[in-house]
Design a protein around this motif. Structure first.
Motif, PDB file in Angstrom:
ATOM      1  N   ASN A 283      76.924  38.741 -18.718  1.00  0.00           N
ATOM      2  CA  ASN A 283      78.120  39.378 -19.247  1.00  0.00           C
ATOM      3  C   ASN A 283      79.327  38.454 -19.164  1.00  0.00           C
ATOM      4  O   ASN A 283      80.141  38.369 -20.095  1.00  0.00           O
TER       5      ASN A 283
ATOM      6  N   GLU B 278      81.211  37.602 -22.814  1.00  0.00           N
ATOM      7  CA  GLU B 278      82.469  38.194 -23.255  1.00  0.00           C
ATOM      8  C   GLU B 278      83.497  37.178 -23.754  1.00  0.00           C
ATOM      9  O   GLU B 278      84.133  37.413 -24.797  1.00  0.00           O
TER      10      GLU B 278
ATOM     11  N   THR C  17      76.421  44.589 -21.640  1.00  0.00           N
ATOM     12  CA  THR C  17      77.572  44.868 -22.501  1.00  0.00           C
ATOM     13  C   THR C  17      78.411  45.992 -21.901  1.00  0.00           C
ATOM     14  O   THR C  17      77.889  47.048 -21.558  1.00  0.00           O
TER      15      THR C  17
END
Length: 537
Positions: free
Chosen positions: A214, A218, A238
């Motif tokens: 993650n 991102e 997510t």
């Protein structure tokens, strides 16, 4: 008759080359393009779009074997120069450290790269990074792990491509370790990250690894937020708060697959941040004891001003009958899939505890009943829906629910029905599945062209076995298709999901022909490659 001499044959060859070289350049381009177009065709997918359909179909001529322009390019210099950009538009690099690298002269022509066994040795990795930096027109990169092995990497290699526009990662686990290139040179338009067979081990992946994925994911997506058009993401890595933080003005396709995302904000907030979304696929499974994903809770404390008029495709695994999103889908929706993930038939024995304990049992399969599906179609506007997939457990509401769906969706062309027995005994007779009754219930769908059904025949007699009388089994399956065709004589195609003698579960398909006397003749088609739907949707 005398045999032509070598000199005569050679003269003829050179004469042909001179003739080609003297053709107008426009004609030479037409010759080139016709060869490329003819080689790049593949069969259209006929099912409701699945997760796999969001990934490119690799043309055999595009990446493997001899290029269709190879022979043509050898005929004369004019054609060679015209063919060069197409000859080397797609190339492949693999993990073989001894493989020769492409010549520098062809690098400007490369627009798409397939990179196999991504986590190679660092010395080879560095050579490939330097090579990619010199591919100034490289716009698309597809990175693949080795077979089904999931490899780790930090994306320094693909981000070395200055013109990168589209990145596909298959079986590549992202890590934030030793990152030197934090994001691509320009914002991405397409980003797809998915895993073959990850679901079988998903429950065993440490949360720290998912957190690292993650953290790497991102910043990349945020950098491309204003330009992104298509995303395929692992749900388990997510956060909904990230997706909803600010607008994705150009995003048209979103796919979440795996297990549930991090539900730190309501999912409806994500849709509010994607005003142009046209295709939404939520192929995510809940863990046992966890509720399925609900997009718009019925008792929400606020009513968002959500406009879904752009949405034309919506697929969701394990939908909740109380989800108010179905009341807000518009008549612009053309495809609806109320599904399972992974396919229930692929893990039914594990979930029923017929086999040893596996990680697959960590995830539930809260499939709709016919009665619960009916409540969805009470509030859904399907006036222009063309394609529907429905996965249900049987119950007493079968006939009533199918009538409701037919009234709700009067223009349906394609219907795929997976109908499971609610209390399965895998050693019952095949007749336990009332095919004639099911066919009569389906006869209400007078607009259908294609019907695909999975009827959940008991595995004791319908599963794969080396001792099966396969000729008798083929006759049985043909008879079930004929029963369906007799009740729906207007169909053009029929398919039944069942085991075959190769040991796999496939769609067996027939073309249907209505004769002048009213009888329907079925012609069994060749193997339908569009059949493997076990792992994803």
């Amino acid at each position: 008759m005398s045999t032509p001499t070598i000199s005569t044959t050679t003269d003829t060859l050179y004469s042909g080359q001179r003739s080609l070289a003297n053709l107008p350049v426009e004609i030479l381009y037409l010759i080139r393009d016709s060869l490329v177009d003819a080689s790049g065709r593949y069969r259209d997918v006929i099912s409701v779009p699945r997760v796999e359909d969001h990934f490119p179909h690799d043309s055999a001529s595009a990446f493997r074997g001899e290029h269709p322009l190879h022979a043509l390019s050898a005929t004369c210099r004019s054609l060679r120069s015209i063919c060069l950009p197409s000859l080397f538009q797609h190339i492949t690099l693999d993990r073989d450290a001894d493989a020769s690298l492409p010549a520098p002269s062809i690098l400007p022509y490369v627009r798409a790269l397939r990179y196999f066994a991504y986590s190679v040795g660092r010395d080879v990795h560095r050579k490939h990074i330097d090579l990619i930096r010199n591919m100034r027109n490289l716009a698309q990169i597809r990175c693949y792990g080795y077979g089904h092995e999931v490899l780790s990497d930090n994306l320094d290699l693909p981000f070395a491509a200055a013109a990168l526009d589209s990145l596909l990662l298959e079986n590549i686990h992202l890590t934030d370790e030793s990152v030197s290139i934090h994001h691509p040179t320009s914002p991405l338009r397409v980003f797809k990250l998915y895993f073959h067979n990850r679901f079988t081990v998903l429950a065993t992946i440490p949360s720290a690894e998912l957190d690292a994925e993650n953290r790497r994911l991102e910043p990349i997506l945020d950098y491309s937020r204003h330009r992104m058009e298509e995303m395929v993401l692992p749900g388990e890595a997510t956060r909904l708060s990230f997706l909803s933080r600010s607008q994705w003005h150009g995003l048209r396709t979103l796919v979440l697959c795996g297990t549930l995302p991090i539900l730190d904000v309501p999912f409806v907030d994500v849709l509010l941040a994607m005003p142009r979304l046209g295709s939404l696929t939520l192929s995510v499974a809940p863990r046992v004891g966890t509720a399925p994903l609900v997009i718009w809770p019925a008792l929400a404390d606020r009513t968002p001003n959500l406009d879904l008029r752009n949405l034309h495709h919506f697929a969701i695994a394990y939908p909740a009958e109380t989800d108010m999103v179905f009341a807000h889908l518009t008549s612009n929706l053309k495809t609806l899939a109320l599904r399972d993930m992974p396919r229930y038939y692929a893990r039914k024995l594990q979930l029923l505890n017929f086999n040893r304990t596996t990680s697959l049992q960590a995830y539930a399969a809260p499939i709709l009943t016919y009665a619960s599906a009916a409540r969805i179609f009470e509030i859904f506007n399907g006036s222009d829906l063309e394609r529907l997939e429905l996965v249900v457990f049987e119950d007493d509401a079968e006939a009533q629910t199918l009538r409701r769906i037919a009234r709700c969706c009067p223009n349906l062309r394609f219907f795929e029905l997976h109908r499971y027995r609610v209390e399965p005994d895998e050693w019952q007779a095949l007749s336990v599945v009332p095919v004639a009754h099911i066919a009569q219930c389906l006869a209400i769908f007078s607009s259908l062209h294609t019907l695909r059904v999975h009827l959940d025949f008991p595995l004791g007699l319908a599963g794969h076995s080396p001792y099966r009388d396969w000729e008798a089994w083929d006759c049985f399956v043909d008879a079930q298709a004929q029963t369906l065709a007799d009740s729906l004589p207007w169909l053009k195609r029929i398919a039944i999901l069942c085991a075959d003698r190769r040991g796999v579960t496939v769609w067996t398909t027939w073309s249907a022909h209505l004769e002048d006397d009213g009888r329907v003749t079925l012609l069994r088609d060749a193997f339908d490659w569009n059949c493997v739907e076990e792992v994803w949707m």
